[in-house]
Scaffold this motif. Sequence first.
Motif, PDB file in Angstrom:
ATOM      1  N   GLN A 158       0.778  -1.173   0.115  1.00  0.00           N
ATOM      2  CA  GLN A 158       0.059   0.155   0.098  1.00  0.00           C
ATOM      3  C   GLN A 158       0.862   1.286   0.026  1.00  0.00           C
ATOM      4  O   GLN A 158       0.421   2.167  -0.168  1.00  0.00           O
ATOM      5  CB  GLN A 158      -1.002   0.079   1.152  1.00  0.00           C
ATOM      6  N   LYS A 179       2.523   4.386  -1.208  1.00  0.00           N
ATOM      7  CA  LYS A 179       2.261   5.417  -2.148  1.00  0.00           C
ATOM      8  C   LYS A 179       3.270   6.496  -1.943  1.00  0.00           C
ATOM      9  O   LYS A 179       3.490   7.163  -3.056  1.00  0.00           O
ATOM     10  CB  LYS A 179       0.803   5.950  -2.081  1.00  0.00           C
ATOM     11  N   LYS A 196       9.714   5.204  -4.413  1.00  0.00           N
ATOM     12  CA  LYS A 196       8.721   4.374  -5.452  1.00  0.00           C
ATOM     13  C   LYS A 196       9.450   3.700  -6.568  1.00  0.00           C
ATOM     14  O   LYS A 196       8.956   2.598  -6.925  1.00  0.00           O
ATOM     15  CB  LYS A 196       8.037   5.512  -6.215  1.00  0.00           C
TER      16      LYS A 196
END
Length: 423
Positions: A184, A186, A191
């Motif tokens: 999950q 974000k 990233k």
Amino acid sequence: MKNSELHSFSVKEQTKDIKSKLEPNKILIYDAIMGSGKTTSAIERMRLYSTIGQKFIFVTPFLEEINRVQDKLDSIIETPVSKHEFDILNVYSSGTKKYSYKNKRDSYIDLLSQNKNIATTHSLFGSLSVGDASLFKDYILIIDEAINPITLFEFGARDIEILFNEQLISKDVRTNKINVTDRQYKDNSFKEVLNFCRQDNVYLNNNTFISHFPIEIMNACKQVEILTYLFDSSLMAYYFKLKGCNYSFLTKLDEKSIKVKIKNNLNIYEGSRNQNKRSKTAFSKNNLTKKSKQERKKIKDKISYVFRYEFRTGSNHSAFTTFKEIKSKYAGKGYTKGFIPINARATNEFSHKKSMAYIGNRYLNPAILSFFKEKGIKINQDYWALSELIQWIWRGCIRNDEKMNLYIPSNRMRNLLISWLND
């Protein structure tokens, strides 16, 4: 594991009653020197495959090669493969001409699900995952030049520590395989590295994440054909060894006579502008990167001198290479516009070049060596470096059976080539 039995290139023999002769998981290596007709033979096989309704995928390093092969197929297949089926893989986002990964990959998967004949690049082929394997079960996969099945992502030690401490990733202590624990997450901070780690088969070696291509893709195919030269020196060969894959070689060439012809056409510079100390690391990426401005100027002056006074070729017929990251530091008068990437292969774009300078000394990334070593596999770096050098040389006019000048200041790389020629 390799099968040492040698077969011929006979297209008719390869495709006769092919539906009954295809063996699941069979990997065939068409190992022959550049310019020996491997791709031409593959195009003929694709034509024959099409006549019996056998679907195929052709994978090549460059977009322009896709277009060339497509044109050849369109001229010999009675019901030619639709241009749409090929060109859709060359999609760019509208207006900006910027590479659109998602559009291309989605188009690729869509064509596979429709069971179309497809031509694509190494890069796009490498974006596939284990979950795509079932789409390949009806295909013959033809790969022009061995792909690089290993991808690296180097990351800072402190940042890797944070990934573990924050429980964003976990590691199998036995295999070093990485899993993304927090699906999950974000935030943009991690990233890129987390997206890399979400691929199949990602391992950690020191401060480098290593991903390797899912073998399930090739196992799913009816047959795999690889067109290359010195396959045993490639990372793909070591990858097959790692995965326990069996493969067979196909060749019928008299390589000794071919080498004699190449040797007679190659003028290898042996003068004082070569490396004057027998160092194995001279002209390596690390060595060239660390050189001072004055040292770099001396190298550039030598390159210019050799092109101008020894080879006597102008900029239009001169080419050079070095490592991409330091290209601008070694570009010089009379040869800059002739840059050819050091890992170039499977293109005839530079076949007009009559004089070439190879400013490099190739070694594999230590993380790759360490990864295979941990699996009990030792890589022959000299053999790998030689195959990379030969592929680069073959971009020039030597591929047209013409005389060509060659400047390789690295003692190691030059002697590897001379030993290969003398064999």
